[in-house]
Scaffold this motif. Structure first.
Motif, PDB file in Angstrom:
ATOM      1  N   GLU A  34       0.545  -1.126  -0.038  1.00  0.00           N
ATOM      2  CA  GLU A  34      -0.122  -0.023  -0.161  1.00  0.00           C
ATOM      3  C   GLU A  34       0.492   0.842   0.125  1.00  0.00           C
ATOM      4  O   GLU A  34       1.895   1.394   0.502  1.00  0.00           O
ATOM      5  N   SER A  35       0.548   2.237  -0.599  1.00  0.00           N
ATOM      6  CA  SER A  35       1.137   3.433  -0.259  1.00  0.00           C
ATOM      7  C   SER A  35      -0.157   4.765  -0.631  1.00  0.00           C
ATOM      8  O   SER A  35      -0.845   4.125  -0.490  1.00  0.00           O
ATOM      9  N   GLY A  56      -0.868   7.453   1.825  1.00  0.00           N
ATOM     10  CA  GLY A  56      -1.273   7.811   3.418  1.00  0.00           C
ATOM     11  C   GLY A  56      -0.601   8.750   3.610  1.00  0.00           C
ATOM     12  O   GLY A  56       0.618   9.468   3.038  1.00  0.00           O
ATOM     13  N   LEU A  94      -5.152   6.236  -2.160  1.00  0.00           N
ATOM     14  CA  LEU A  94      -4.492   5.136  -1.042  1.00  0.00           C
ATOM     15  C   LEU A  94      -4.366   4.274  -2.797  1.00  0.00           C
ATOM     16  O   LEU A  94      -5.214   4.517  -3.553  1.00  0.00           O
ATOM     17  N   CYS A 148      -3.279   0.683  -3.975  1.00  0.00           N
ATOM     18  CA  CYS A 148      -2.832  -1.158  -3.327  1.00  0.00           C
ATOM     19  C   CYS A 148      -2.370  -2.181  -4.277  1.00  0.00           C
ATOM     20  O   CYS A 148      -2.619  -2.302  -5.365  1.00  0.00           O
ATOM     21  N   VAL A 154      -5.616   3.376  10.409  1.00  0.00           N
ATOM     22  CA  VAL A 154      -5.137   2.534   9.839  1.00  0.00           C
ATOM     23  C   VAL A 154      -5.480   1.772   8.413  1.00  0.00           C
ATOM     24  O   VAL A 154      -6.767   1.682   9.297  1.00  0.00           O
ATOM     25  N   TYR A 170      -6.197  -1.056   5.010  1.00  0.00           N
ATOM     26  CA  TYR A 170      -5.695  -2.244   4.919  1.00  0.00           C
ATOM     27  C   TYR A 170      -5.657  -2.676   3.879  1.00  0.00           C
ATOM     28  O   TYR A 170      -7.586  -2.147   3.713  1.00  0.00           O
ATOM     29  N   THR A 209      -1.630   1.262   6.119  1.00  0.00           N
ATOM     30  CA  THR A 209      -0.519   2.479   5.864  1.00  0.00           C
ATOM     31  C   THR A 209      -1.747   3.981   6.467  1.00  0.00           C
ATOM     32  O   THR A 209      -3.301   3.626   6.179  1.00  0.00           O
ATOM     33  N   GLN A 210      -1.146   4.591   7.249  1.00  0.00           N
ATOM     34  CA  GLN A 210      -1.799   5.252   8.288  1.00  0.00           C
ATOM     35  C   GLN A 210      -2.768   6.451   7.417  1.00  0.00           C
ATOM     36  O   GLN A 210      -1.562   7.406   6.311  1.00  0.00           O
TER      37      GLN A 210
END
Length: 120
Positions: free
Chosen positions: A6-7, A9, A20, A22, A92, A94, A114-115
């Protein structure tokens, strides 16, 4: 072994937007459903949005009209566009995918999380 990464956040002000991503990687696999879940501190993990291999989508009531889930099957990637973010969206996030690995059968796969923090 298939992996989900993931990216996207980060920290955003109320009313702002984030996207986001994935991405699934590995050898010889086919992705069925892809979903985004989230877990806030002290709360259970909840389904945010899901998308089938054919493109059908579903959303939690709390994000309808603000979040959009899409996928690019050629890139084995799912996206979550989040608009008009609210402090209660802080969690977070997911990524989940149901994946058929050739020779191994179907399995449930999760990203590392990812937060997302929505705060002024």
């Amino acid at each position: 072994q298939v992996q989900l990464v993931e990216s996207g956040g980060g920290l955003v002000q109320p009313g702002g937007s984030l996207r986001l991503s994935c991405a699934a990687s590995g050898n010889r696999f086919t992705i069925n459903a892809m979903c985004w879940y989230r877990q806030a501190p002290g709360k259970q993990r909840e389904l945010v949005a899901g998308i089938s291999s054919g493109g059908s989508t579903n959303y939690a009531n709390s994000v309808k009209g603000r979040f959009t889930i899409t996928r690019d099957n050629a890139k084995n990637t799912a996206y979550l566009q989040m608009n008009n973010l609210k402090p209660e969206d802080t969690a977070v996030y997911y990524c989940y995918a149901q994946i058929l690995e050739y020779g191994l059968g179907y399995g449930d796969y999760w990203g590392q999380g990812t937060q997302v923090t929505v705060s002024s």
